[in-house]
Design a protein around this motif. Structure first.
Motif, PDB file in Angstrom:
ATOM      1  N   ILE A 169       0.720  -1.277  -0.073  1.00  0.00           N
ATOM      2  CA  ILE A 169      -0.001   0.072   0.001  1.00  0.00           C
ATOM      3  C   ILE A 169       0.835   1.250  -0.115  1.00  0.00           C
ATOM      4  CG2 ILE A 169      -1.653   1.451   1.351  1.00  0.00           C
ATOM      5  CD1 ILE A 169      -2.836  -1.367   2.267  1.00  0.00           C
ATOM      6  N   GLY A 170       1.987   1.217   0.846  1.00  0.00           N
ATOM      7  CA  GLY A 170       2.859   2.353   0.808  1.00  0.00           C
ATOM      8  C   GLY A 170       3.809   2.597  -0.195  1.00  0.00           C
ATOM      9  N   SER A 171       4.151   1.508  -0.906  1.00  0.00           N
ATOM     10  CA  SER A 171       4.936   1.644  -1.963  1.00  0.00           C
ATOM     11  C   SER A 171       4.472   1.473  -3.519  1.00  0.00           C
ATOM     12  CB  SER A 171       6.152   0.376  -2.020  1.00  0.00           C
ATOM     13  OG  SER A 171       6.508   0.363  -0.558  1.00  0.00           O
ATOM     14  N   VAL A 172       3.448   0.587  -3.795  1.00  0.00           N
ATOM     15  CA  VAL A 172       3.341   0.245  -5.066  1.00  0.00           C
ATOM     16  C   VAL A 172       2.130   1.521  -5.606  1.00  0.00           C
ATOM     17  CG1 VAL A 172       2.310  -1.389  -6.909  1.00  0.00           C
ATOM     18  CG2 VAL A 172       3.659  -2.122  -4.735  1.00  0.00           C
ATOM     19  N   PRO A 173       2.672   2.004  -6.773  1.00  0.00           N
ATOM     20  CA  PRO A 173       1.448   3.293  -7.411  1.00  0.00           C
ATOM     21  C   PRO A 173       0.411   2.637  -7.935  1.00  0.00           C
ATOM     22  CG  PRO A 173       3.419   2.855  -8.649  1.00  0.00           C
ATOM     23  CD  PRO A 173       3.658   1.935  -7.413  1.00  0.00           C
TER      24      PRO A 173
ATOM     25  N   GLY B 210       7.154  -5.453 -17.615  1.00  0.00           N
ATOM     26  CA  GLY B 210       7.835  -4.306 -18.100  1.00  0.00           C
ATOM     27  C   GLY B 210       7.530  -3.248 -17.192  1.00  0.00           C
ATOM     28  N   ARG B 211       7.442  -1.964 -17.695  1.00  0.00           N
ATOM     29  CA  ARG B 211       6.996  -0.920 -16.854  1.00  0.00           C
ATOM     30  C   ARG B 211       5.946   0.125 -17.085  1.00  0.00           C
ATOM     31  NH1 ARG B 211      11.932   0.076 -20.214  1.00  0.00           N
ATOM     32  NH2 ARG B 211      11.671   1.476 -21.507  1.00  0.00           N
ATOM     33  N   ARG B 212       5.681   0.971 -16.321  1.00  0.00           N
ATOM     34  CA  ARG B 212       4.691   2.146 -16.516  1.00  0.00           C
ATOM     35  C   ARG B 212       5.374   3.396 -16.359  1.00  0.00           C
ATOM     36  NH1 ARG B 212       1.127   0.033 -11.604  1.00  0.00           N
ATOM     37  NH2 ARG B 212       3.296  -0.408 -11.055  1.00  0.00           N
ATOM     38  N   ILE B 213       6.696   3.301 -15.844  1.00  0.00           N
ATOM     39  CA  ILE B 213       7.649   4.446 -15.691  1.00  0.00           C
ATOM     40  C   ILE B 213       8.860   3.927 -16.369  1.00  0.00           C
ATOM     41  CG2 ILE B 213       6.483   5.512 -13.698  1.00  0.00           C
ATOM     42  CD1 ILE B 213       8.810   4.544 -12.149  1.00  0.00           C
ATOM     43  N   LEU B 214       9.845   5.080 -16.388  1.00  0.00           N
ATOM     44  CA  LEU B 214      11.128   4.640 -17.161  1.00  0.00           C
ATOM     45  C   LEU B 214      11.987   4.417 -16.176  1.00  0.00           C
ATOM     46  CD1 LEU B 214      11.369   6.548 -20.484  1.00  0.00           C
ATOM     47  CD2 LEU B 214      10.315   4.170 -19.920  1.00  0.00           C
ATOM     48  N   ARG B 215      12.200   4.887 -15.132  1.00  0.00           N
ATOM     49  CA  ARG B 215      13.050   4.905 -13.880  1.00  0.00           C
ATOM     50  C   ARG B 215      12.402   5.281 -12.578  1.00  0.00           C
ATOM     51  NH1 ARG B 215      16.452   8.411 -15.616  1.00  0.00           N
ATOM     52  NH2 ARG B 215      16.147   9.622 -13.646  1.00  0.00           N
ATOM     53  N   LEU B 216      12.880   4.120 -11.618  1.00  0.00           N
ATOM     54  CA  LEU B 216      12.018   4.675 -10.370  1.00  0.00           C
ATOM     55  C   LEU B 216      12.677   5.774  -9.595  1.00  0.00           C
ATOM     56  CD1 LEU B 216      10.348   2.952  -8.150  1.00  0.00           C
ATOM     57  CD2 LEU B 216      12.594   1.959  -7.042  1.00  0.00           C
ATOM     58  N   ASP B 217      13.869   6.457 -10.067  1.00  0.00           N
ATOM     59  CA  ASP B 217      13.958   7.409  -9.357  1.00  0.00           C
ATOM     60  C   ASP B 217      13.526   8.905  -9.774  1.00  0.00           C
ATOM     61  OD1 ASP B 217      15.402   7.534 -11.595  1.00  0.00           O
ATOM     62  OD2 ASP B 217      17.360   8.030 -10.712  1.00  0.00           O
ATOM     63  N   ALA B 218      12.924   8.732 -10.968  1.00  0.00           N
ATOM     64  CA  ALA B 218      12.069   9.544 -11.673  1.00  0.00           C
ATOM     65  C   ALA B 218      10.971  10.072 -10.820  1.00  0.00           C
ATOM     66  CB  ALA B 218      11.646   9.000 -12.976  1.00  0.00           C
ATOM     67  N   ILE B 219      10.436   9.441  -9.718  1.00  0.00           N
ATOM     68  CA  ILE B 219       9.225   9.789  -9.041  1.00  0.00           C
ATOM     69  C   ILE B 219       9.899  10.617  -8.091  1.00  0.00           C
ATOM     70  CG2 ILE B 219       7.760   8.973  -7.027  1.00  0.00           C
ATOM     71  CD1 ILE B 219       7.939   6.132  -8.407  1.00  0.00           C
ATOM     72  N   ASP B 220       9.263  11.753  -7.886  1.00  0.00           N
ATOM     73  CA  ASP B 220       9.889  12.954  -7.131  1.00  0.00           C
ATOM     74  C   ASP B 220       9.102  12.838  -5.609  1.00  0.00           C
ATOM     75  OD1 ASP B 220       7.315  13.888  -7.630  1.00  0.00           O
ATOM     76  OD2 ASP B 220       8.250  15.471  -8.679  1.00  0.00           O
ATOM     77  N   ALA B 221       9.530  13.485  -4.729  1.00  0.00           N
ATOM     78  CA  ALA B 221       8.910  13.495  -3.312  1.00  0.00           C
ATOM     79  C   ALA B 221       7.550  13.843  -3.427  1.00  0.00           C
ATOM     80  CB  ALA B 221       9.509  14.341  -2.462  1.00  0.00           C
TER      81      ALA B 221
ATOM     82  N   SER C 235      20.762  -1.947  -4.103  1.00  0.00           N
ATOM     83  CA  SER C 235      19.455  -1.036  -3.984  1.00  0.00           C
ATOM     84  C   SER C 235      19.607   0.295  -4.932  1.00  0.00           C
ATOM     85  CB  SER C 235      19.442  -0.659  -2.708  1.00  0.00           C
ATOM     86  OG  SER C 235      18.957  -1.783  -1.700  1.00  0.00           O
ATOM     87  N   ARG C 236      20.988   0.691  -5.028  1.00  0.00           N
ATOM     88  CA  ARG C 236      21.242   2.004  -5.738  1.00  0.00           C
ATOM     89  C   ARG C 236      20.930   1.604  -7.270  1.00  0.00           C
ATOM     90  NH1 ARG C 236      25.993   5.710  -3.947  1.00  0.00           N
ATOM     91  NH2 ARG C 236      24.950   6.927  -5.743  1.00  0.00           N
ATOM     92  N   GLN C 237      21.637   0.539  -7.752  1.00  0.00           N
ATOM     93  CA  GLN C 237      21.335   0.228  -8.992  1.00  0.00           C
ATOM     94  C   GLN C 237      20.057  -0.246  -9.461  1.00  0.00           C
ATOM     95  OE1 GLN C 237      23.800  -0.075 -11.283  1.00  0.00           O
ATOM     96  NE2 GLN C 237      22.160  -0.291 -12.759  1.00  0.00           N
ATOM     97  N   VAL C 238      19.183  -0.738  -8.714  1.00  0.00           N
ATOM     98  CA  VAL C 238      17.866  -1.080  -8.822  1.00  0.00           C
ATOM     99  C   VAL C 238      17.128   0.292  -9.024  1.00  0.00           C
ATOM    100  CG1 VAL C 238      15.534  -2.324  -8.248  1.00  0.00           C
ATOM    101  CG2 VAL C 238      17.730  -3.344  -8.057  1.00  0.00           C
ATOM    102  N   PHE C 239      17.312   1.313  -8.046  1.00  0.00           N
ATOM    103  CA  PHE C 239      16.574   2.626  -7.978  1.00  0.00           C
ATOM    104  C   PHE C 239      17.078   3.194  -9.073  1.00  0.00           C
ATOM    105  CE2 PHE C 239      16.769   7.006  -6.397  1.00  0.00           C
ATOM    106  CZ  PHE C 239      15.169   7.141  -6.083  1.00  0.00           C
TER     107      PHE C 239
ATOM    108  N   LEU D  93      13.961  -0.833 -13.807  1.00  0.00           N
ATOM    109  CA  LEU D  93      13.073  -1.961 -13.190  1.00  0.00           C
ATOM    110  C   LEU D  93      12.079  -1.392 -12.053  1.00  0.00           C
ATOM    111  CD1 LEU D  93      12.943  -5.213 -12.861  1.00  0.00           C
ATOM    112  CD2 LEU D  93      14.357  -4.847 -10.983  1.00  0.00           C
ATOM    113  N   GLU D  94      10.770  -1.731 -12.366  1.00  0.00           N
ATOM    114  CA  GLU D  94       9.850  -0.963 -11.249  1.00  0.00           C
ATOM    115  C   GLU D  94       9.653  -2.148 -10.089  1.00  0.00           C
ATOM    116  OE1 GLU D  94       6.315   0.822 -12.457  1.00  0.00           O
ATOM    117  OE2 GLU D  94       6.737   0.449 -14.312  1.00  0.00           O
ATOM    118  N   ASP D  95      10.791  -1.951  -9.200  1.00  0.00           N
ATOM    119  CA  ASP D  95      10.710  -2.844  -8.203  1.00  0.00           C
ATOM    120  C   ASP D  95      10.642  -1.993  -7.041  1.00  0.00           C
ATOM    121  OD1 ASP D  95      11.304  -4.606  -5.990  1.00  0.00           O
ATOM    122  OD2 ASP D  95      13.293  -5.041  -6.466  1.00  0.00           O
ATOM    123  N   TYR D  96       9.387  -1.741  -6.831  1.00  0.00           N
ATOM    124  CA  TYR D  96       9.171  -0.578  -5.977  1.00  0.00           C
ATOM    125  C   TYR D  96       9.407  -0.974  -4.201  1.00  0.00           C
ATOM    126  CZ  TYR D  96       6.240   1.252  -9.421  1.00  0.00           C
ATOM    127  OH  TYR D  96       6.172   2.046 -10.723  1.00  0.00           O
TER     128      TYR D  96
END
Length: 456
Positions: free
Chosen positions: A54-58, A203-214, A332-336, A340-343
């Protein structure tokens, strides 16, 4: 202390002063209580994973996450009880599978069955982290059946039963052993690898996990994930509880207490080091994701020592967790930074840490009187079996997810639309190869919020 079931002067349980009826009653009562504790801990763990999802998956519809979690829990329980337990326990056929007794037969050790149940339910929870909210219900049922009914039961029999071919074998005319006390391979590696494969094929809905801003992270998500990880840490203690029926009270009580002390020390050590990495290493911004990594490290530390937590001293547990914290942080940093959408970060927490911990355990479980050749053979056997297990799990899950995608039963409707939008947007910017999309760092990568349209 003659006539008492415990003799703490020697740290062993004794039952020689009891008649057979008294011995049986004590064993059954203790087993029943331990099984109840194990069930409660596993349920708490599943609650923890729900909070993490609930807290991680969009996913816009939280009810979908709740529904799929309860379906998964009930489905894998039924599948394991009716199919998986027949393969995992109830006798042995050439070290490959059980002898075919059903769960209702009197000969079946029900407490042993619950141990296997805890393993498949926990691994299924890890798997859901990679596909929750994205997969068609039929896909959930198919993958859950394969994991709880076939893949894990075979691993349980091969590794956790005395007759299993992986647990004990002969290599160059020497007896070799595979050590996995708390499910490092059976639970964490199998669940983590299955979740990673599902996540990659979806696959993905976004291109990179760190593209999500705060700003796009809901208020309260951090607290929800924090609570969830602590519940998972508590629930994983269930894998450290031994089977009294098998041990017949001839268990060194001091060693058993070390299991939980080691878990506590490893989790705390790993988390403290990951906090230090974030503050000491350059270019590491302090934000939601870095805090989550520090919390996840408590579970990662437990996973790292799970293969040998029964044989490690507290000092060794801290040392192994220290090395594992580096692995966890780097992965963790590499996945981030990947596509890969490994939330929920299962690749670093469960897959990478389980593999690393399983590699280290043969260096510490060798007999004090063993020669160099015996030690090297055990190390080789551990590595050979790890490769074989990874190949086994990967082949089954790649086929399962691949077939589901081919017949159109992999993605649910909302996931299909989000994936389609991402592919269209990617086509406008120039299509890249799979590995480039997954690992190449691109600071200008397109970001698609799930549920939005390309015209927004």
């Amino acid at each position: 202390m003659s006539g008492h079931p415990y003799d703490f002067n020697y740290n062993y349980y004794y039952y020689t002063d009891f008649n057979q009826t008294e011995k049986k009653d004590i064993i059954l009562n203790t087993s029943s209580w331990l099984s109840l504790v194990r069930i409660v801990l596993v349920i708490l763990l599943r609650v923890g994973f729900v909070l993490i999802h609930i807290g991680s998956v969009p996913v816009n519809n939280v009810n979908l996450i709740l529904l799929q979690n309860i379906i998964d829990f009930c489905w894998v329980t039924i599948v394991y009880a009716l199919v998986g337990s027949v393969i995992a326990y109830t006798g042995d056929i050439r070290g490959l599978l059980g002898a075919g007794y059903w769960i209702g037969d009197e000969i079946v050790d029900k407490d042993e069955i619950i141990i296997g149940w805890s393993a498949v339910v926990i691994a299924a929870a890890i798997l859901t982290c990679g596909i929750v909210g994205r997969t068609h219900t039929v896909g959930y049922l198919v993958v859950g059946f394969l994991l709880a009914g076939l893949v894990q039961p075979f691993l349980i029999h091969w590794i956790w039963t005395p007759q299993g071919w992986i647990r004990t074998n002969v290599l160059q005319e020497r007896e070799v052993h595979f050590h996995d006390w708390s499910g490092s391979v059976i639970v964490h590696l199998a669940g983590g690898l299955s979740g990673l494969i599902g996540c990659m094929i979806l696959g993905r809905r976004i291109l990179r996990l760190d593209a999500i801003d705060a700003a796009s992270i809901a208020v309260g998500s951090a607290g929800t994930v924090f609570a969830g990880q602590l519940f998972v840490f508590i629930g994983l203690q269930s894998l450290g509880i031994s089977n009294v029926q098998v041990q017949k009270f001839k268990v060194n009580s001091k060693r058993e207490y070390n299991v939980f002390i080691n878990n506590l020390l490893a989790g705390c050590s790993c988390s403290l080091l990951v906090v230090a990495f974030h503050f000491l290493l350059p270019r590491e911004e302090f934000n939601h994701w870095t805090v989550m990594r520090c919390v996840q490290a408590t579970v990662a530390g437990l996973v790292i020592i799970s293969a040998g937590t029964d044989i490690y001293s507290p000092q060794v547990a801290i040392s192994v967790a220290t090395t594992g914290s580096v692995i966890f942080y780097l992965v963790s940093r590499q996945v981030f930074r990947s596509a890969l959408e490994d939330y929920c970060n299962i690749t670093a927490i469960h897959l990478a840490c389980a593999f690393w911990g399983s590699l280290l355990v043969p260096f510490f479980c060798a007999d004090e009187q063993a020669d160099i050749k015996a030690i090297l053979l055990n190390i080789s056997w551990q590595l050979i079996c790890l490769i074989a297990i990874i190949a086994f799990v990967a082949i089954v899950m790649l086929l399962a997810f691949g077939i589901l995608q081919y017949i159109g039963l992999l993605r649910n409707r909302s996931e299909y639309l989000n994936h389609l939008r991402a592919n269209i947007a990617e086509g406008r910017t120039g299509r890249k190869s799979f590995l480039e999309r997954l690992f190449r760092i691109d600071r200008d990568a397109i970001y698609l919020q799930p549920g939005t349209s390309l015209n927004d």
